[in-house]
Design a protein around this motif. Sequence first.
Motif, PDB file in Angstrom:
ATOM      1  N   SER A  98       5.119   5.171   6.162  1.00 32.20           N
ATOM      2  CA  SER A  98       5.588   6.363   5.453  1.00 32.20           C
ATOM      3  C   SER A  98       7.021   6.710   5.830  1.00 32.20           C
ATOM      4  O   SER A  98       7.632   7.581   5.215  1.00 32.20           O
ATOM      5  N   GLY A  99       7.538   6.041   6.844  1.00 31.86           N
ATOM      6  CA  GLY A  99       8.914   6.282   7.266  1.00 31.86           C
ATOM      7  C   GLY A  99       9.929   5.433   6.521  1.00 31.86           C
ATOM      8  O   GLY A  99      11.060   5.264   6.983  1.00 31.86           O
ATOM      9  N   SER A 100       9.535   4.911   5.369  1.00 31.25           N
ATOM     10  CA  SER A 100      10.438   4.040   4.609  1.00 31.25           C
ATOM     11  C   SER A 100      11.713   4.759   4.178  1.00 31.25           C
ATOM     12  O   SER A 100      12.764   4.130   4.020  1.00 31.25           O
ATOM     13  N   LEU A 101      11.618   6.078   3.991  1.00 33.18           N
ATOM     14  CA  LEU A 101      12.811   6.833   3.592  1.00 33.18           C
ATOM     15  C   LEU A 101      13.887   6.769   4.666  1.00 33.18           C
ATOM     16  O   LEU A 101      15.081   6.739   4.364  1.00 33.18           O
ATOM     17  N   LEU A 102      13.453   6.761   5.922  1.00 35.38           N
ATOM     18  CA  LEU A 102      14.400   6.658   7.032  1.00 35.38           C
ATOM     19  C   LEU A 102      15.195   5.361   6.930  1.00 35.38           C
ATOM     20  O   LEU A 102      16.429   5.364   6.988  1.00 35.38           O
ATOM     21  N   ALA A 103      14.480   4.261   6.758  1.00 31.38           N
ATOM     22  CA  ALA A 103      15.146   2.961   6.656  1.00 31.38           C
ATOM     23  C   ALA A 103      16.028   2.892   5.413  1.00 31.38           C
ATOM     24  O   ALA A 103      17.140   2.343   5.457  1.00 31.38           O
ATOM     25  N   SER A 104      15.542   3.455   4.315  1.00 31.54           N
ATOM     26  CA  SER A 104      16.319   3.433   3.074  1.00 31.54           C
ATOM     27  C   SER A 104      17.626   4.202   3.225  1.00 31.54           C
ATOM     28  O   SER A 104      18.685   3.747   2.778  1.00 31.54           O
ATOM     29  N   TYR A 116      24.570  11.639   1.445  1.00 31.79           N
ATOM     30  CA  TYR A 116      23.376  12.446   1.244  1.00 31.79           C
ATOM     31  C   TYR A 116      23.622  13.872   1.710  1.00 31.79           C
ATOM     32  O   TYR A 116      24.507  14.133   2.532  1.00 31.79           O
ATOM     33  N   SER A 117      22.809  14.773   1.195  1.00 26.83           N
ATOM     34  CA  SER A 117      22.947  16.178   1.568  1.00 26.83           C
ATOM     35  C   SER A 117      22.442  16.403   2.989  1.00 26.83           C
ATOM     36  O   SER A 117      21.708  15.585   3.550  1.00 26.83           O
ATOM     37  N   TYR A 118      22.837  17.537   3.539  1.00 26.37           N
ATOM     38  CA  TYR A 118      22.416  17.905   4.891  1.00 26.37           C
ATOM     39  C   TYR A 118      20.893  17.961   4.986  1.00 26.37           C
ATOM     40  O   TYR A 118      20.306  17.545   5.986  1.00 26.37           O
ATOM     41  N   ARG A 119      20.260  18.456   3.931  1.00 32.33           N
ATOM     42  CA  ARG A 119      18.801  18.575   3.932  1.00 32.33           C
ATOM     43  C   ARG A 119      18.126  17.216   4.095  1.00 32.33           C
ATOM     44  O   ARG A 119      17.124  17.090   4.797  1.00 32.33           O
ATOM     45  N   LYS A 120      18.674  16.204   3.454  1.00 32.01           N
ATOM     46  CA  LYS A 120      18.056  14.880   3.533  1.00 32.01           C
ATOM     47  C   LYS A 120      18.176  14.299   4.940  1.00 32.01           C
ATOM     48  O   LYS A 120      17.257  13.624   5.421  1.00 32.01           O
ATOM     49  N   ALA A 126      13.196  14.601  10.871  1.00 29.15           N
ATOM     50  CA  ALA A 126      11.792  15.023  11.014  1.00 29.15           C
ATOM     51  C   ALA A 126      10.858  13.821  10.907  1.00 29.15           C
ATOM     52  O   ALA A 126       9.898  13.689  11.686  1.00 29.15           O
ATOM     53  N   ILE A 127      11.135  12.943   9.954  1.00 26.06           N
ATOM     54  CA  ILE A 127      10.316  11.737   9.785  1.00 26.06           C
ATOM     55  C   ILE A 127      10.390  10.857  11.030  1.00 26.06           C
ATOM     56  O   ILE A 127       9.375  10.357  11.527  1.00 26.06           O
ATOM     57  N   THR A 128      11.602  10.693  11.546  1.00 27.04           N
ATOM     58  CA  THR A 128      11.795   9.867  12.739  1.00 27.04           C
ATOM     59  C   THR A 128      11.033  10.437  13.935  1.00 27.04           C
ATOM     60  O   THR A 128      10.341   9.705  14.658  1.00 27.04           O
ATOM     61  N   LEU A 129      11.160  11.742  14.139  1.00 25.93           N
ATOM     62  CA  LEU A 129      10.444  12.387  15.246  1.00 25.93           C
ATOM     63  C   LEU A 129       8.936  12.223  15.093  1.00 25.93           C
ATOM     64  O   LEU A 129       8.215  11.971  16.069  1.00 25.93           O
ATOM     65  N   GLY A 130       8.469  12.367  13.863  1.00 25.80           N
ATOM     66  CA  GLY A 130       7.039  12.224  13.606  1.00 25.80           C
ATOM     67  C   GLY A 130       6.534  10.836  13.959  1.00 25.80           C
ATOM     68  O   GLY A 130       5.479  10.680  14.589  1.00 25.80           O
ATOM     69  N   LEU A 299       5.022  16.068  10.477  1.00 23.44           N
ATOM     70  CA  LEU A 299       6.478  15.904  10.391  1.00 23.44           C
ATOM     71  C   LEU A 299       6.851  14.794   9.405  1.00 23.44           C
ATOM     72  O   LEU A 299       7.787  14.943   8.611  1.00 23.44           O
ATOM     73  N   VAL A 300       6.101  13.696   9.450  1.00 25.19           N
ATOM     74  CA  VAL A 300       6.402  12.564   8.562  1.00 25.19           C
ATOM     75  C   VAL A 300       6.195  12.943   7.100  1.00 25.19           C
ATOM     76  O   VAL A 300       7.079  12.737   6.251  1.00 25.19           O
ATOM     77  N   PHE A 301       5.040  13.510   6.792  1.00 28.66           N
ATOM     78  CA  PHE A 301       4.737  13.815   5.391  1.00 28.66           C
ATOM     79  C   PHE A 301       5.567  14.989   4.866  1.00 28.66           C
ATOM     80  O   PHE A 301       6.035  14.965   3.725  1.00 28.66           O
ATOM     81  N   ALA A 302       5.762  16.003   5.696  1.00 32.54           N
ATOM     82  CA  ALA A 302       6.594  17.138   5.270  1.00 32.54           C
ATOM     83  C   ALA A 302       8.041  16.686   5.076  1.00 32.54           C
ATOM     84  O   ALA A 302       8.714  17.093   4.118  1.00 32.54           O
ATOM     85  N   GLY A 303       8.515  15.835   5.974  1.00 33.03           N
ATOM     86  CA  GLY A 303       9.875  15.306   5.841  1.00 33.03           C
ATOM     87  C   GLY A 303      10.038  14.463   4.592  1.00 33.03           C
ATOM     88  O   GLY A 303      11.069  14.524   3.910  1.00 33.03           O
TER      89      GLY A 303
END
Length: 331
Positions: A98-104, A116-120, A126-130, A299-303
Amino acid sequence: MSAVEAIVGTLGSCMGCMIVVENIAKKEPSSMNLMTFATFFFIASQGLIFTSRFFTQPNKIPLRGYRAVIFWFFIVNVINNQALNYHVPVPLHIIFRSGSLLASLVLTKLLQGKNYSYRKYVSVIAITLGIVICTLATSHQGDSEMSYEEASKHFYEWCIGISMLTFALLASAYMAICQERMYAQYGKHPTEAMFVTHFAALPFFALMGSDILRSAERFSQSPHELFGISVPIPNMWLNLLANCVLQYYCIKFVYQLTSEVESLTVTLVVTLRKFLSLIVSIWWFQNPFTFQHWVGATLVFAGTLAFADIWDGLWKRLSGQKTIKETKKTK
């Protein structure tokens, strides 16, 4: 096919596939190469008959355009499945993928210079920490029941599994970039791509032929019983067939979903599918899942949802505001 059918089909087939995969992984953890090969062979055979019509239909995308995608698609699938053979529990496997967004984000920033925006960035943190929290929480599970030598060996193999998942995560993100470039150059032809990427990768499995044959022998020796009912076929082969069918429909419904609804809904459905698969894995297979795991998973899913601007999209829908896409349609 309606959007509702595509959503229900995606959730049902993909979750069912994960249950079967975990069942196979628990009974025959060293059979991941056989499972991957069988899935590729099944989907390639279906495409050969119905998509390619035994190569009588010309490709819309030339084979040279597929080369990078085929290579990385094969690598990602083999490594992801093989990681289950290195003491990586399925819940952690789901969270990690589910952390594919981090790698992308990392690769598109480095290779394509996208901003990317600050939010992303916050979402990715958050995903990484999760993922880190879940990984650390899983690192020593079961060690207390082992001797020092067994625990050391278990931890070493587990580290290999985590390394494999990390590499597969980055490779998957790079494959997505290759796929994006291919579609940008030749247009989107998902059904053809589904066939070609599976069919063209089949020769690579010759490199692991002996391992596949050994697994096939063990499958043939499995009991002729399923859910307490005698069956003429060894139950592991039935599990493998179920995995192939469900995997095919999972991919098919996801492709269908992308053509029926907007990307926001696709992201929401896929994230929901992963979360439900996680719950089913914990409940059905009694996988240990501590408070740390829940914190990490949240954290992963919310992120993931925040990265895809799901919250804004849902708020606009609930408040009656139209999205940009809907506004364009009404004009």
